[in-house]
Write a protein that holds these residues in place. Structure first.
Motif, PDB file in Angstrom:
ATOM      1  N   UNK A 185      34.805 -21.745   1.125  1.00 51.25           N
ATOM      2  CA  UNK A 185      35.465 -23.043   1.112  1.00 51.25           C
ATOM      3  C   UNK A 185      36.932 -22.976   1.532  1.00 51.25           C
ATOM      4  N   UNK A 186      37.533 -21.795   1.438  1.00 50.56           N
ATOM      5  CA  UNK A 186      38.978 -21.665   1.655  1.00 50.56           C
ATOM      6  C   UNK A 186      39.251 -20.939   2.971  1.00 50.56           C
ATOM      7  N   UNK A 187      40.464 -21.040   3.490  1.00 50.69           N
ATOM      8  CA  UNK A 187      40.814 -20.285   4.703  1.00 50.69           C
ATOM      9  C   UNK A 187      40.680 -18.785   4.440  1.00 50.69           C
ATOM     10  N   UNK A 188      40.355 -18.007   5.466  1.00 51.01           N
ATOM     11  CA  UNK A 188      40.257 -16.557   5.279  1.00 51.01           C
ATOM     12  C   UNK A 188      41.621 -15.963   4.975  1.00 51.01           C
ATOM     13  N   UNK A 189      41.653 -14.754   4.408  1.00 57.64           N
ATOM     14  CA  UNK A 189      42.952 -14.120   4.138  1.00 57.64           C
ATOM     15  C   UNK A 189      43.750 -13.935   5.422  1.00 57.64           C
ATOM     16  N   UNK A 190      45.044 -14.160   5.317  1.00 56.87           N
ATOM     17  CA  UNK A 190      45.896 -14.015   6.502  1.00 56.87           C
ATOM     18  C   UNK A 190      45.862 -12.600   7.047  1.00 56.87           C
ATOM     19  N   UNK A 191      45.582 -11.636   6.184  1.00 59.65           N
ATOM     20  CA  UNK A 191      45.578 -10.236   6.602  1.00 59.65           C
ATOM     21  C   UNK A 191      44.264  -9.797   7.238  1.00 59.65           C
ATOM     22  N   UNK A 192      43.250 -10.682   7.237  1.00 61.28           N
ATOM     23  CA  UNK A 192      41.933 -10.263   7.704  1.00 61.28           C
ATOM     24  C   UNK A 192      41.818 -10.219   9.221  1.00 61.28           C
TER      25      UNK A 192
END
Length: 259
Positions: A185-192
């Motif tokens: 439901x949420x944006x993926x991690x910025x570090x991914x």
């Protein structure tokens, strides 16, 4: 996490089902989107139930066990739809009457808008966790939790559909499934990935990073390494109060009671 005990429901009105179950219930049912089995019945007192048809085991003992399981789901909880009745069908099926919750399934809601902010995701996660806690306290697990089993009502109330089929899943499996659902439901991690930028709001970026850290813990391969569902929900709620990607040192957050 504050407890949310399930209280016995008073007997509900008879609700109609089609076929032999229609006559047994004494009313009328009509097809409707959102009904578990494609139908919604209305009782004389106005209570609305979804009609789910389950295959009935041929073995009398297994059939009785299934009926007992279903009737055990009749307690009242703000965030867990209750089974209001079990009606014999044509001999090979059971009609199960489940509280109807108007609104959108979580997968439908997610498909109709941008990814949820961290706070929005937690407002979905916490009520579902409270419903799971009620099941776990009774020695039950859901076993089939995903975005299609959660409904968000027009007033924002989040309700989990009950586990009609008995399951061998564990409470740790439910924690993993809840985390997996919220992850979608949420944006993926910025570090991914380099293409995944952090939200421009620094508070939102910190809260989202902290939430992803908690989701990762709940998704661990080893079931014993996953937190209990109440602990998981409290830590995710704490991400909004103390947004740090390293939440292990935070004091435990207090969540609002479910009512």
């Amino acid at each position: 996490m504050p407890s949310s005990s399930r209280r016995p429901r008073p007997p509900g009105p008879s609700v109609a089902v089609r076929g032999p179950a229609h006559a047994a219930a004494g009313g009328a049912a009509h097809p409707a989107p959102g009904g578990v089995g494609g139908g919604v019945g209305r009782g004389a007192a106005g209570a609305v139930c979804e009609v789910a048809l389950l295959a009935a085991p041929a073995d009398p003992g297994a059939r009785a066990a299934l009926v007992e399981h279903l009737r055990g789901l009749g307690g009242e909880h703000d965030h867990l739809a209750a089974v209001r009745g079990v009606v014999a069908g044509d001999g090979s099926s059971l009609a199960v009457l489940v509280d109807h919750v108007g609104g959108l399934r979580l997968d439908e809601l997610a498909a109709a808008r941008e990814p949820l902010r961290a706070g929005e995701a937690v407002t979905v996660l916490v009520p579902v966790a409270q419903a799971l806690t009620a099941l776990h306290r009774e020695g039950r697990s859901h076993g089939a939790l995903d975005a299609t089993s959660v409904v968000v009502a027009p007033d924002g109330r989040t309700v989990l559909r009950p586990p009609l089929a008995p399951t061998t899943a564990s409470s740790a499996d439910d924690v993993r499934d809840l985390a997996r659902t919220v992850l979608g439901l949420v944006p993926p991690p910025a570090s991914s990935h380099p293409a995944h930028a952090a939200p421009p709001d620094p508070d939102e970026a910190r809260a989202l990073a902290a939430l992803h850290a908690e989701l990762a813990v709940a998704l661990r391969d080893d079931p014993a390494a996953r937190p209990a569902v109440g602990t998981f929900a409290a830590r995710c709620y704490g991400c909004l109060l103390y947004p740090s990607p390293s939440p292990r040192g935070r004091s435990r957050a207090r969540m609002p009671a479910s009512g």
